[in-house]
Design a protein around this motif. Structure first.
Motif, PDB file in Angstrom:
ATOM      1  N   GLY A 356       0.815  -1.217   0.000  1.00 38.07           N
ATOM      2  CA  GLY A 356       0.000   0.000   0.000  1.00 38.07           C
ATOM      3  C   GLY A 356       0.845   1.261   0.000  1.00 38.07           C
ATOM      4  N   ALA A 357       0.156   2.385  -0.248  1.00 34.24           N
ATOM      5  CA  ALA A 357       0.829   3.676  -0.374  1.00 34.24           C
ATOM      6  C   ALA A 357       1.643   3.991   0.871  1.00 34.24           C
ATOM      7  CB  ALA A 357      -0.210   4.768  -0.620  1.00 34.24           C
ATOM      8  N   ALA A 358       2.814   4.577   0.635  1.00 31.52           N
ATOM      9  CA  ALA A 358       3.692   5.101   1.695  1.00 31.52           C
ATOM     10  C   ALA A 358       4.199   4.043   2.656  1.00 31.52           C
ATOM     11  CB  ALA A 358       2.988   6.227   2.454  1.00 31.52           C
ATOM     12  N   SER A 359       4.056   2.794   2.338  1.00 32.55           N
ATOM     13  CA  SER A 359       4.613   1.756   3.219  1.00 32.55           C
ATOM     14  C   SER A 359       6.113   1.652   2.992  1.00 32.55           C
ATOM     15  CB  SER A 359       3.942   0.410   2.945  1.00 32.55           C
ATOM     16  OG  SER A 359       2.631   0.451   3.472  1.00 32.55           O
ATOM     17  N   ASN A 360       6.802   1.173   4.017  1.00 35.74           N
ATOM     18  CA  ASN A 360       8.255   1.021   3.918  1.00 35.74           C
ATOM     19  C   ASN A 360       8.616  -0.432   4.181  1.00 35.74           C
ATOM     20  OD1 ASN A 360      11.002   2.564   3.927  1.00 35.74           O
ATOM     21  ND2 ASN A 360      11.100   1.065   5.580  1.00 35.74           N
ATOM     22  N   ILE A 361       9.302  -1.009   3.229  1.00 29.74           N
ATOM     23  CA  ILE A 361       9.681  -2.414   3.359  1.00 29.74           C
ATOM     24  C   ILE A 361      11.167  -2.443   3.704  1.00 29.74           C
ATOM     25  CG2 ILE A 361       9.757  -4.646   2.171  1.00 29.74           C
ATOM     26  CD1 ILE A 361       6.911  -3.499   2.411  1.00 29.74           C
ATOM     27  N   GLY A 362      11.482  -2.971   4.875  1.00 29.92           N
ATOM     28  CA  GLY A 362      12.858  -2.922   5.371  1.00 29.92           C
ATOM     29  C   GLY A 362      13.797  -3.855   4.620  1.00 29.92           C
ATOM     30  N   ALA A 363      15.078  -3.635   4.849  1.00 29.78           N
ATOM     31  CA  ALA A 363      16.104  -4.410   4.148  1.00 29.78           C
ATOM     32  C   ALA A 363      15.935  -5.899   4.402  1.00 29.78           C
ATOM     33  CB  ALA A 363      17.485  -3.968   4.616  1.00 29.78           C
ATOM     34  N   GLY A 364      16.144  -6.677   3.382  1.00 28.03           N
ATOM     35  CA  GLY A 364      16.153  -8.130   3.544  1.00 28.03           C
ATOM     36  C   GLY A 364      14.781  -8.761   3.716  1.00 28.03           C
ATOM     37  N   THR A 365      13.740  -8.030   3.384  1.00 29.61           N
ATOM     38  CA  THR A 365      12.388  -8.587   3.506  1.00 29.61           C
ATOM     39  C   THR A 365      12.111  -9.566   2.367  1.00 29.61           C
ATOM     40  OG1 THR A 365      11.517  -6.666   4.634  1.00 29.61           O
ATOM     41  CG2 THR A 365       9.930  -7.965   3.358  1.00 29.61           C
ATOM     42  N   ILE A 366      11.401 -10.649   2.703  1.00 28.43           N
ATOM     43  CA  ILE A 366      11.039 -11.627   1.677  1.00 28.43           C
ATOM     44  C   ILE A 366       9.573 -12.002   1.810  1.00 28.43           C
ATOM     45  CG2 ILE A 366      11.370 -14.036   0.930  1.00 28.43           C
ATOM     46  CD1 ILE A 366      14.346 -13.647   1.624  1.00 28.43           C
ATOM     47  N   THR A 367       8.859 -11.969   0.696  1.00 34.66           N
ATOM     48  CA  THR A 367       7.520 -12.557   0.676  1.00 34.66           C
ATOM     49  C   THR A 367       7.725 -14.018   0.265  1.00 34.66           C
ATOM     50  OG1 THR A 367       7.248 -11.891  -1.619  1.00 34.66           O
ATOM     51  CG2 THR A 367       6.319 -10.428   0.044  1.00 34.66           C
ATOM     52  N   CYS A 368       7.324 -14.924   1.152  1.00 28.67           N
ATOM     53  CA  CYS A 368       7.484 -16.354   0.849  1.00 28.67           C
ATOM     54  C   CYS A 368       6.221 -16.757   0.103  1.00 28.67           C
ATOM     55  CB  CYS A 368       7.638 -17.146   2.144  1.00 28.67           C
ATOM     56  SG  CYS A 368       8.920 -16.477   3.215  1.00 28.67           S
ATOM     57  N   ASN A 369       6.262 -16.617  -1.223  1.00 24.08           N
ATOM     58  CA  ASN A 369       5.031 -16.730  -2.015  1.00 24.08           C
ATOM     59  C   ASN A 369       4.774 -18.135  -2.521  1.00 24.08           C
ATOM     60  OD1 ASN A 369       7.343 -16.477  -3.655  1.00 24.08           O
ATOM     61  ND2 ASN A 369       6.123 -15.826  -5.389  1.00 24.08           N
ATOM     62  N   TYR A 370       5.776 -18.988  -2.394  1.00 21.40           N
ATOM     63  CA  TYR A 370       5.692 -20.288  -3.063  1.00 21.40           C
ATOM     64  C   TYR A 370       5.888 -21.391  -2.045  1.00 21.40           C
ATOM     65  CZ  TYR A 370       6.812 -23.765  -6.712  1.00 21.40           C
ATOM     66  OH  TYR A 370       6.822 -24.850  -7.543  1.00 21.40           O
TER      67      TYR A 370
END
Ligand code: UD1
Ligand code: MG
Length: 451
Positions: A356-370
């Motif tokens: 979403g707007a203006a969100s901040n995703i920090g270093a090394g973040t991973i979406t485990c999508n699989y």
């Protein structure tokens, strides 16, 4: 006047040394055949017939993907260019109008040139397209002119010394009334040095019948034919330099133009700055005022105005960046929307997600999508702060204003404004670090002595 295109694409392309049919080799990541189809499409043809032979199934697939109304006919044996055009006869049996013959391996023909051929047809029965070649080469037919009149075309193999020195050379493209074309081809024989049915022979046949033939001229660069990998590389280089020049003309800054690799359909808005060494795969749009920093790689994605991407970013298919977003180094985005003003600045993988707007995703973040079998989505709301090294095990969602503590593994949805913290609790042991170092040093000393 109705127009039908006949695109010759049956040849093997022996000199490509390839399992892929020649016309499917890409220039600017788009098969040569598709370049030729797009040039022809500028004339709004009523019908498009593609003559396929080598790798016909693969050729058909690509042709239909580009234009589902295209008709692909087969030329089982490649007996020459006249024989190839003949294969289109049935597909055009009820067609009345003008045929334009194009080559699938001559991808740079300009719409304007095709238009000029059509115009010349108004006053001649047969119009061929030629070019003045800078350096005489054995691979092209020579156009023998008498003023405006095209007398005949002589293939190199049959040409005498004098004819071989002629610089007005056949591109292979021609236009003629459909019925007349097939009628003329009926008379073509294969009694020549190659034992092939030469399409070029129809010129002499037309003249013998008292019909009129002429040849118009285009730039040599438009008729660059591709017969080898070296030709392919040269054609790609030619495409790249033209496409870069167009971007510069449109107001895009390329800091080192020769290092930016573009696809045939790359769209970049004005005042965007592209730093050195950036690669664009197919299907990319970059809006105006964006900054694309060095060593970034794009495929099938959209970057909105004011975004800053890279250095070293990879945007994969379905990446959709909103305005003023920031995508930093070693970040990969796939099939995800990053809304306005959101930031993913360092070392992250965001796949099958929305941020979403203006969100901040920090270093090394991973979406485990699989999960090894299926892909799942991660939904991140607005103004979310994702702490460094967060793993989000999809499907999972984070509500607006939520936070995650660094190192958290998110496996359950996080409600708006909540803080998710999921990591082992830390315990400090006073003095232990010092003791441990002393112990290890003593161990090393014993070992060195023993050795
Ligand atoms: C042809 C012309 C030559 C011209 C040159 C321009 C003839 C006889 N000669 O020679 O005057 O200067 O192109 O590049 O036309 N093809 C088929 N089926 C066939 C043979 C060819 O589909 O049986 C296709 C090829 O895939 C290619 C095109 O027709 O796309 C041209 O064939 P190619 O063998 O390259 O002709 P050239 O010898 O180059
Ligand atoms: Mg050729």
């Amino acid at each position: 006047m109705s127009i039908a295109l006949v695109i010759l694409a049956a040849g093997k392309g022996t000199r490509m040394h390839s399992d892929i049919p020649k016309v499917l080799h890409p220039i600017a990541q788009t098969p040569m055949l598709v370049h030729a189809m797009r040039a022809g499409a500028s004339l709004s043809p009523e019908r498009t017939v593609i003559v396929a032979g080598h790798g016909a199934e693969a050729v058909e697939k690509v042709a239909i993907a580009e234009d589902e109304s295209a008709i692909v006919v087969r030329q089982e044996e490649q007996l020459g260019t006249a024989h190839a055009v003949m294969q289109a006869r049935d597909a055009l049996s009820d067609f009345e109008g003008n045929v334009i013959v194009l080559y699938g391996d001559t991808p740079f023909i300009e719409p304007d040139t095709l238009q000029r051929m059509i115009e010349a047809r108004a006053s001649h029965d047969l119009v061929m397209l030629g070019f003045d070649i800078a350096q005489v080469q054995p691979r092209y037919g020579r156009l023998i002119m008498d003023g405006d009149k095209l007398v005949k075309v002589v293939e190199y193999k049959e040409a005498n010394e004098e004819q071989r020195a002629i610089r007005f050379t056949n591109s292979g493209l021609l236009t003629c009334d459909a019925k007349l074309l097939f009628d003329l081809i009926d008379q073509v024989s294969n009694e020549n040095a190659s034992g092939e049915f030469y399409l070029t022979e129809i010129v002499a046949i037309a003249n013998a019948r008292g019909l009129t033939a002429t040849a118009i001229k285009c730039d040599e660069s438009e008729t660059l034919g591709v017969d080898s990998r070296a030709d392919l590389a040269a054609a790609d280089a030619e495409f790249q330099s033209r496409a870069r020049a167009t971007l510069l003309e449109l107001g895009v800054t390329l800091m080192a133009p020769e290092t930016v690799y573009l696809a045939a359909d790359t769209v970049i808005g004005r005042d965007t700055v592209i730093e050195p060494n950036v690669v664009f795969g197919p299907g990319v749009t970059i809006e105006s005022g964006a900054t694309i920093r060095s060593f970034s790689y794009f495929e099938d994605c959209h970057v909105s105005r004011g975004a800053i991407v890279g250095p070293f970013a990879r945007l994969r298919p379905g990446a959709e960046l909103g305005e003023n977003t920031r995508i930093g180094n070693f970040v990969e985005i796939k099939n995800s929307e990053i809304a306005e003003g959101a930031k993913v600045n360092h070392l992250s993988y965001v796949g099958d997600a929305s941020v979403g707007a203006a969100s901040n995703i920090g270093a090394g973040t991973i979406t485990c999508n699989y999960d090894g079998v299926l892909k799942h989505r991660t939904v991140i709301g607005e103004n979310v702060f994702v702490g460094s090294n967060t793993l989000m095990v999809a499907p999972v969602s984070l509500g607006n204003g939520a936070m995650t503590a660094a190192g958290t593994v998110v496996t359950r949805d996080v409600e708006p404004d909540a803080l998710a913290m999921g990591r082992a609790r830390q315990g400090n042991k006073p003095g232990y670090a010092k003791k441990l170092v002393e112990m290890l040093k003593a161990k090393k000393a014993r070992k060195d002595k023993g050795a």
